[in-house]
Design a protein around this motif. Sequence first.
Motif, PDB file in Angstrom:
ATOM      1  N   ASP A 163       0.897  -1.291  -0.293  1.00  8.16           N
ATOM      2  CA  ASP A 163      -0.172  -0.164   0.317  1.00  8.16           C
ATOM      3  C   ASP A 163       1.344   0.741   0.012  1.00  8.16           C
ATOM      4  O   ASP A 163       0.042   2.457   0.448  1.00  8.16           O
ATOM      5  CB  ASP A 163      -0.683  -0.487   1.642  1.00  8.16           C
ATOM      6  CG  ASP A 163      -0.392  -0.306   2.467  1.00  8.16           C
ATOM      7  OD1 ASP A 163       1.600  -0.015   2.436  1.00  8.16           O
ATOM      8  OD2 ASP A 163      -1.291  -0.690   3.398  1.00  8.16           O
TER       9      ASP A 163
ATOM     10  N   THR B 206       3.205   2.636   1.683  1.00  5.12           N
ATOM     11  CA  THR B 206       3.002   3.453   2.967  1.00  5.12           C
ATOM     12  C   THR B 206       4.316   3.567   3.620  1.00  5.12           C
ATOM     13  O   THR B 206       4.898   4.173   4.871  1.00  5.12           O
ATOM     14  CB  THR B 206       2.356   2.633   4.368  1.00  5.12           C
ATOM     15  OG1 THR B 206       1.266   1.998   4.290  1.00  5.12           O
ATOM     16  CG2 THR B 206       0.245   2.938   3.568  1.00  5.12           C
TER      17      THR B 206
ATOM     18  N   SER C 204       9.545   5.653   0.254  1.00  8.86           N
ATOM     19  CA  SER C 204       9.605   4.624   1.218  1.00  8.86           C
ATOM     20  C   SER C 204      10.186   4.042   2.401  1.00  8.86           C
ATOM     21  O   SER C 204      10.749   4.969   3.447  1.00  8.86           O
ATOM     22  CB  SER C 204       9.866   3.212   0.138  1.00  8.86           C
ATOM     23  OG  SER C 204       8.847   3.127  -0.881  1.00  8.86           O
TER      24      SER C 204
END
Length: 256
Positions: free
Chosen positions: A15, A17, A60
């Motif tokens: 996702d 995140t 990331s």
Amino acid sequence: MEEQGYIELRVNNTDNTLTPKDIDINEVKDFISDIESFLYPNRREKLNRPQISYDIEEGSAKHKFFMPITAVILFNGLTSEIKNRNNLDFLDFKRQAIIDKFQKTANKNGYTIEFNNSMAKESTLVISDSTNFEMITPVFYISEFYLYGEIYQEGGKTPNVHISTKKYGNLTISATKEQIVNGEKKTYKAYGVKVRGKKSFEDENKLTELELIEFIKYKPVFNRSLLNKVIEKASVNLSKISNVDTWIDDLKAEGI
């Protein structure tokens, strides 16, 4: 000073995140160790490797390794070749195992791992939960080993020796009649044996197809006087060896 560059492992989750704060220190430790071993697979190379520094950045989670450009070229070439061939056939076992480990990490955590470096404009390799590289290196390698323990059986219609070792348990070693009958009876006595056989790449405790080369009388009693004499005798030739660590690494037999 040699030109410097960097390699980067950009890790993301499904996702998008993931941040550096989400990365556990054990995972960081594994990434650092695996990159070092991928570039320098054996002990001698690790001892002589150049300095490598590390940082983790946002985007990331970017694991960045700063090093001489020659190491970056090696990394770029290996990862590009994996991508082009879409297999690990050409890699040695250690490097195959590291790529396999990255693949398992991606599968377990739902990661996508992009392999980047300062020489390439795009990722040279991407590993995700859909990647399916297979290790094909032979499971065993042939070498010579020294084993120590109590011989609990010898002989038989098919001549062999059975030895009980502390680390490897009970092992069966094929031999000749002459090897068994020569000298004193060895059953229930502590002995060393030099053998030839196969050792597993995956499980270093697994030995198979052992063949006896010679018996070595094993005396586990410490003798300081004898040790000093051996050291004095060996020092003459050892002093002529410029790099003792390299010389030891090159020895063919393994002590077990």
